[in-house]
Design a protein around this motif. Structure first.
Motif, PDB file in Angstrom:
ATOM      1  N   THR A 181       0.835  -1.190   0.000  1.00 57.96           N
ATOM      2  CA  THR A 181       0.000   0.000   0.000  1.00 57.96           C
ATOM      3  C   THR A 181       0.875   1.248   0.000  1.00 57.96           C
ATOM      4  N   GLY A 182       0.272   2.362   0.139  1.00 53.04           N
ATOM      5  CA  GLY A 182       0.992   3.620   0.191  1.00 53.04           C
ATOM      6  C   GLY A 182       0.008   4.764   0.120  1.00 53.04           C
ATOM      7  N   TYR A 183       0.517   5.976   0.149  1.00 50.15           N
ATOM      8  CA  TYR A 183      -0.376   7.110   0.007  1.00 50.15           C
ATOM      9  C   TYR A 183       0.364   8.334  -0.501  1.00 50.15           C
ATOM     10  N   LEU A 184      -0.420   9.210  -1.067  1.00 54.68           N
ATOM     11  CA  LEU A 184       0.048  10.469  -1.599  1.00 54.68           C
ATOM     12  C   LEU A 184      -0.728  11.551  -0.858  1.00 54.68           C
ATOM     13  N   VAL A 185      -0.022  12.521  -0.330  1.00 56.96           N
ATOM     14  CA  VAL A 185      -0.655  13.631   0.378  1.00 56.96           C
ATOM     15  C   VAL A 185      -0.322  14.911  -0.362  1.00 56.96           C
ATOM     16  N   ILE A 186      -1.353  15.657  -0.710  1.00 57.40           N
ATOM     17  CA  ILE A 186      -1.178  16.974  -1.310  1.00 57.40           C
ATOM     18  C   ILE A 186      -1.634  17.978  -0.261  1.00 57.40           C
ATOM     19  N   SER A 187      -0.741  18.848   0.151  1.00 55.57           N
ATOM     20  CA  SER A 187      -1.048  19.802   1.216  1.00 55.57           C
ATOM     21  C   SER A 187      -0.891  21.223   0.718  1.00 55.57           C
ATOM     22  N   ALA A 188      -1.705  22.100   1.262  1.00 55.28           N
ATOM     23  CA  ALA A 188      -1.598  23.516   0.935  1.00 55.28           C
ATOM     24  C   ALA A 188      -2.027  24.334   2.146  1.00 55.28           C
ATOM     25  N   GLY A 189      -1.235  25.324   2.479  1.00 55.74           N
ATOM     26  CA  GLY A 189      -1.606  26.286   3.501  1.00 55.74           C
ATOM     27  C   GLY A 189      -2.169  27.499   2.788  1.00 55.74           C
ATOM     28  N   LEU A 190      -3.426  27.842   3.079  1.00 51.56           N
ATOM     29  CA  LEU A 190      -4.058  28.906   2.321  1.00 51.56           C
ATOM     30  C   LEU A 190      -5.138  29.619   3.108  1.00 51.56           C
ATOM     31  N   ASP A 191      -5.570  30.729   2.593  1.00 51.05           N
ATOM     32  CA  ASP A 191      -6.651  31.514   3.150  1.00 51.05           C
ATOM     33  C   ASP A 191      -7.972  30.808   2.852  1.00 51.05           C
ATOM     34  N   ASP A 192      -8.938  30.914   3.776  1.00 47.93           N
ATOM     35  CA  ASP A 192     -10.244  30.274   3.590  1.00 47.93           C
ATOM     36  C   ASP A 192     -10.878  30.607   2.250  1.00 47.93           C
ATOM     37  N   ARG A 193     -10.714  31.835   1.807  1.00 48.55           N
ATOM     38  CA  ARG A 193     -11.343  32.274   0.554  1.00 48.55           C
ATOM     39  C   ARG A 193     -10.821  31.499  -0.655  1.00 48.55           C
ATOM     40  N   ASN A 194      -9.658  30.875  -0.539  1.00 46.15           N
ATOM     41  CA  ASN A 194      -9.056  30.167  -1.668  1.00 46.15           C
ATOM     42  C   ASN A 194      -9.282  28.656  -1.627  1.00 46.15           C
ATOM     43  N   LEU A 195      -9.992  28.166  -0.602  1.00 51.99           N
ATOM     44  CA  LEU A 195     -10.121  26.723  -0.417  1.00 51.99           C
ATOM     45  C   LEU A 195     -10.827  26.034  -1.574  1.00 51.99           C
ATOM     46  N   VAL A 196     -12.003  26.481  -1.932  1.00 51.30           N
ATOM     47  CA  VAL A 196     -12.779  25.802  -2.972  1.00 51.30           C
ATOM     48  C   VAL A 196     -12.020  25.808  -4.293  1.00 51.30           C
ATOM     49  N   ARG A 197     -11.518  26.964  -4.693  1.00 53.84           N
ATOM     50  CA  ARG A 197     -10.789  27.056  -5.957  1.00 53.84           C
ATOM     51  C   ARG A 197      -9.559  26.154  -5.949  1.00 53.84           C
ATOM     52  N   THR A 198      -8.849  26.125  -4.816  1.00 51.03           N
ATOM     53  CA  THR A 198      -7.644  25.304  -4.714  1.00 51.03           C
ATOM     54  C   THR A 198      -7.984  23.820  -4.805  1.00 51.03           C
ATOM     55  N   LEU A 199      -9.032  23.384  -4.105  1.00 48.30           N
ATOM     56  CA  LEU A 199      -9.439  21.975  -4.187  1.00 48.30           C
ATOM     57  C   LEU A 199      -9.793  21.594  -5.625  1.00 48.30           C
ATOM     58  N   LEU A 200     -10.530  22.440  -6.294  1.00 49.05           N
ATOM     59  CA  LEU A 200     -10.924  22.141  -7.665  1.00 49.05           C
ATOM     60  C   LEU A 200      -9.714  22.109  -8.595  1.00 49.05           C
ATOM     61  N   LEU A 201      -8.755  22.992  -8.382  1.00 47.72           N
ATOM     62  CA  LEU A 201      -7.536  22.973  -9.201  1.00 47.72           C
ATOM     63  C   LEU A 201      -6.723  21.705  -8.957  1.00 47.72           C
TER      64      LEU A 201
END
Length: 169
Positions: free
Chosen positions: A23-43
């Motif tokens: 098994t294994g896993y991939l983690v994508i992390s981002a530190g961001l402002d709340d206003r950018n959350l939806v756009r960042t997730l979609l990107l």
């Protein structure tokens, strides 16, 4: 790189890969402002979808492979790093650590193989997402922005974390 450097949506973003024998896993992390959350997730989901749908071009693939190989080399510069890598490899894969063999194997990978692996790996049933936030109320407006009203904060957080999965990945 696009999220942080080109669009300025996050102040920090990185990927972590963890592998084991089965098994294994991939983690994508981002530190961001709340206003950018939806756009960042979609990107983020869009980038995963793009990789699964079509292989990267030769130049992009070569840059990415060179980066991975460079990180492998840099990660093994010190004796302590080499011993930690050897121990993790034996525990995770039950085989001795052979950096040279790993480099050779990576050198044989082709763009189409990467894309095929992405199609297998980035399936909706294999994806999970987590939003970690210091404030309880901040996620409800973010979730409402994309998925409608919610009766309580827990529903808002759950809906927000489902955004990427619900986008027909």
């Amino acid at each position: 790189q696009t999220i942080r450097e080109e669009l300025g949506l996050s102040y920090s973003s990185y990927i972590t890969l963890i592998f084991f024998e089965d098994t294994g896993y991939l983690v994508i992390s981002a530190g961001l402002d709340d206003r950018n959350l939806v756009r960042t997730l979609l990107l983020m989901v869009g980038e995963l979808r793009h990789l699964a749908e079509r292989p990267p071009g030769r130049a992009e693939f070569a840059r990415a492979r060179d980066y991975v190989l460079g990180q492998l080399d840099m990660g093994l510069e010190g004796t302590e790093s080499q011993m930690l890598a050897a121990g993790e490899h034996v525990l995770g894969f039950s085989t001795p650590f052979r950096p040279h063999a790993m480099r050779q194997r990576l050198a044989r990978v082709r763009p189409a193989e990467l894309s095929a692996a992405a199609r297998d790996f980035f399936r909706p049933d294999r994806l999970a997402d987590v939003v970690v936030h210091a404030g309880r109320q901040a996620l409800v407006p973010i979730a409402r922005h994309r998925v409608g009203r919610h009766r309580n904060d827990m529903q808002g957080r759950m809906a927000c974390s489902r955004l990427a999965r619900d986008r027909d990945f």
